[in-house]
Design a protein around this motif. Structure first.
Motif, PDB file in Angstrom:
ATOM      1  N   LEU A  10       0.836  -1.206   0.000  1.00  0.00           N
ATOM      2  CA  LEU A  10       0.000   0.000   0.000  1.00  0.00           C
ATOM      3  C   LEU A  10       0.871   1.257   0.000  1.00  0.00           C
ATOM      4  CD1 LEU A  10      -2.814  -1.002   2.501  1.00  0.00           C
ATOM      5  CD2 LEU A  10      -3.141  -0.353   0.106  1.00  0.00           C
ATOM      6  N   VAL A  11       1.872   1.283   0.861  1.00  0.00           N
ATOM      7  CA  VAL A  11       2.772   2.445   0.914  1.00  0.00           C
ATOM      8  C   VAL A  11       3.504   2.582  -0.417  1.00  0.00           C
ATOM      9  CG1 VAL A  11       4.822   3.423   2.017  1.00  0.00           C
ATOM     10  CG2 VAL A  11       3.066   2.348   3.415  1.00  0.00           C
ATOM     11  N   PHE A  12       4.044   1.467  -0.919  1.00  0.00           N
ATOM     12  CA  PHE A  12       4.805   1.494  -2.164  1.00  0.00           C
ATOM     13  C   PHE A  12       3.949   1.955  -3.343  1.00  0.00           C
ATOM     14  CE2 PHE A  12       6.742  -0.657  -5.862  1.00  0.00           C
ATOM     15  CZ  PHE A  12       7.996  -0.062  -5.817  1.00  0.00           C
ATOM     16  N   SER A  13       2.741   1.405  -3.456  1.00  0.00           N
ATOM     17  CA  SER A  13       1.885   1.759  -4.594  1.00  0.00           C
ATOM     18  C   SER A  13       1.385   3.200  -4.510  1.00  0.00           C
ATOM     19  CB  SER A  13       0.705   0.792  -4.709  1.00  0.00           C
ATOM     20  OG  SER A  13      -0.161   0.917  -3.600  1.00  0.00           O
ATOM     21  N   SER A  14       1.298   3.741  -3.302  1.00  0.00           N
ATOM     22  CA  SER A  14       0.839   5.126  -3.169  1.00  0.00           C
ATOM     23  C   SER A  14       1.873   6.110  -3.706  1.00  0.00           C
ATOM     24  CB  SER A  14       0.527   5.453  -1.710  1.00  0.00           C
ATOM     25  OG  SER A  14       1.707   5.566  -0.939  1.00  0.00           O
ATOM     26  N   LEU A  15       3.108   5.699  -3.777  1.00  0.00           N
ATOM     27  CA  LEU A  15       4.170   6.594  -4.248  1.00  0.00           C
ATOM     28  C   LEU A  15       4.189   6.753  -5.760  1.00  0.00           C
ATOM     29  CD1 LEU A  15       7.061   5.387  -1.930  1.00  0.00           C
ATOM     30  CD2 LEU A  15       5.667   7.448  -1.683  1.00  0.00           C
ATOM     31  N   PHE A  16       3.437   5.915  -6.461  1.00  0.00           N
ATOM     32  CA  PHE A  16       3.479   5.950  -7.920  1.00  0.00           C
ATOM     33  C   PHE A  16       2.243   6.567  -8.558  1.00  0.00           C
ATOM     34  CE2 PHE A  16       6.841   3.028  -6.900  1.00  0.00           C
ATOM     35  CZ  PHE A  16       7.840   3.474  -7.741  1.00  0.00           C
ATOM     36  N   GLY A  17       1.500   7.348  -7.771  1.00  0.00           N
ATOM     37  CA  GLY A  17       0.462   8.171  -8.370  1.00  0.00           C
ATOM     38  C   GLY A  17       1.137   9.174  -9.298  1.00  0.00           C
ATOM     39  N   TYR A  18       0.461   9.560 -10.355  1.00  0.00           N
ATOM     40  CA  TYR A  18       1.083  10.386 -11.396  1.00  0.00           C
ATOM     41  C   TYR A  18       0.247  11.636 -11.625  1.00  0.00           C
ATOM     42  CZ  TYR A  18       3.026  11.520 -16.008  1.00  0.00           C
ATOM     43  OH  TYR A  18       3.614  12.139 -17.074  1.00  0.00           O
ATOM     44  N   LEU A  19       0.915  12.754 -11.797  1.00  0.00           N
ATOM     45  CA  LEU A  19       0.237  14.024 -12.063  1.00  0.00           C
ATOM     46  C   LEU A  19       0.851  14.708 -13.275  1.00  0.00           C
ATOM     47  CD1 LEU A  19      -0.098  15.551  -8.503  1.00  0.00           C
ATOM     48  CD2 LEU A  19      -1.959  15.039 -10.038  1.00  0.00           C
ATOM     49  N   LYS A  25       4.713  19.939 -17.329  1.00  0.00           N
ATOM     50  CA  LYS A  25       5.001  19.563 -15.960  1.00  0.00           C
ATOM     51  C   LYS A  25       4.338  18.222 -15.642  1.00  0.00           C
ATOM     52  CE  LYS A  25       5.803  24.048 -13.956  1.00  0.00           C
ATOM     53  NZ  LYS A  25       5.823  25.004 -14.948  1.00  0.00           N
ATOM     54  N   LYS A  26       5.135  17.278 -15.156  1.00  0.00           N
ATOM     55  CA  LYS A  26       4.625  15.966 -14.762  1.00  0.00           C
ATOM     56  C   LYS A  26       5.544  15.391 -13.703  1.00  0.00           C
ATOM     57  CE  LYS A  26       6.092  14.830 -19.303  1.00  0.00           C
ATOM     58  NZ  LYS A  26       5.567  14.504 -20.574  1.00  0.00           N
ATOM     59  N   MET A  27       4.932  14.730 -12.709  1.00  0.00           N
ATOM     60  CA  MET A  27       5.698  14.145 -11.607  1.00  0.00           C
ATOM     61  C   MET A  27       4.940  12.970 -11.022  1.00  0.00           C
ATOM     62  SD  MET A  27       7.034  17.259  -9.259  1.00  0.00           S
ATOM     63  CE  MET A  27       8.743  17.616  -9.257  1.00  0.00           C
ATOM     64  N   PHE A  28       5.696  12.042 -10.464  1.00  0.00           N
ATOM     65  CA  PHE A  28       5.116  10.988  -9.646  1.00  0.00           C
ATOM     66  C   PHE A  28       5.036  11.513  -8.216  1.00  0.00           C
ATOM     67  CE2 PHE A  28       6.731   8.452 -13.174  1.00  0.00           C
ATOM     68  CZ  PHE A  28       5.657   7.590 -13.388  1.00  0.00           C
ATOM     69  N   LEU A  29       4.204  10.874  -7.401  1.00  0.00           N
ATOM     70  CA  LEU A  29       4.036  11.351  -6.031  1.00  0.00           C
ATOM     71  C   LEU A  29       5.322  11.247  -5.215  1.00  0.00           C
ATOM     72  CD1 LEU A  29       0.450  10.133  -5.107  1.00  0.00           C
ATOM     73  CD2 LEU A  29       1.212  12.406  -5.749  1.00  0.00           C
TER      74      LEU A  29
END
Length: 126
Positions: A10-19, A25-29
């Motif tokens: 859960l922690v690991f997958s939350s870090l790969f949200g994408y904006l 401009k684009k970044m992962f969480l």
């Protein structure tokens, strides 16, 4: 042991949200979090936005469950809810903006959240 694995995922997958925003401009969480943590010493009020604070608290609670001998069901649920607020917003942004990359970046977290909730409903820990 399965509880800890699910919470770590859960922690690991939350870090790969994408904006994506603006023209280029684009970044992962995880990149956004690194930038926020680098700004905290200079501007500690920078993290006081609800869409920053709630997911951060959710991640901290899930990390706490990884440290404890028996992960807490309540802390896991609160952690999922805290991170889920941001992930739901990302999913909404991705769907409304017809951006498949943003919308699909949320799927791993949602799938693991579903598995974790099903797992914790079956076991008898508090």
């Amino acid at each position: 042991m399965k509880s800890k694995i699910l919470n770590a995922l859960l922690v690991f997958s939350s870090l790969f949200g994408y904006l994506e925003w603006g023209q280029d401009k684009k970044m992962f969480l995880f990149q956004i979090e690194a930038e926020l943590f680098s700004k905290i010493p200079h501007d500690p009020l920078a993290i006081l936005h609800p869409f920053i604070l709630f997911p951060l608290i959710g991640q901290i609670l899930l990390i706490i469950t990884l440290i404890k001998k028996n992960p807490s069901k309540l802390l896991t649920y609160i952690g999922i809810a805290g991170i889920g607020i941001l992930m739901a917003l990302l999913l909404l942004i991705g769907c409304l903006g017809k951006n498949l990359m943003i919308a699909s970046s949320v799927i791993p977290f949602l799938a693991i959240s579903f598995l974790a909730i099903m797992h914790y409903r079956k076991i008898k820990i508090s």
